[in-house]
Design a protein around this motif. Sequence first.
Motif: not given
Length: 109
Positions: A72-77, A82-84, A33-36
Amino acid sequence: MKETNSVATATTMTSLEIAEVTGKRHRDVLRAIRNMEPAWVKVRGRKFALTFISSEIPNGATRKDPVYELTKTESLYIATKFNDEARARNRPIIPPISCRLSCNYLMSC
């Protein structure tokens, strides 16, 4: 999830919940999260909401741990990092080449 048990209608998700769902360690999710976050700030103009949860440790003291509270949008981002397969199902952010070559698109850049 907060506010409801249904993933589809939940309004927020914590970084702890993302770690649980993706099977990753919470510290790895926090690092991701910090990197993104800089890219998110650049595009969306705001940082992710950081909060702290208190937990009692064996010696009776209280420890505060960082937790992100995400829409929700942030969570999906974050979670799709972690899921290709989930990332592959998302629609591309870059418009198709035919749109990018149109005069209107080039003028708006």
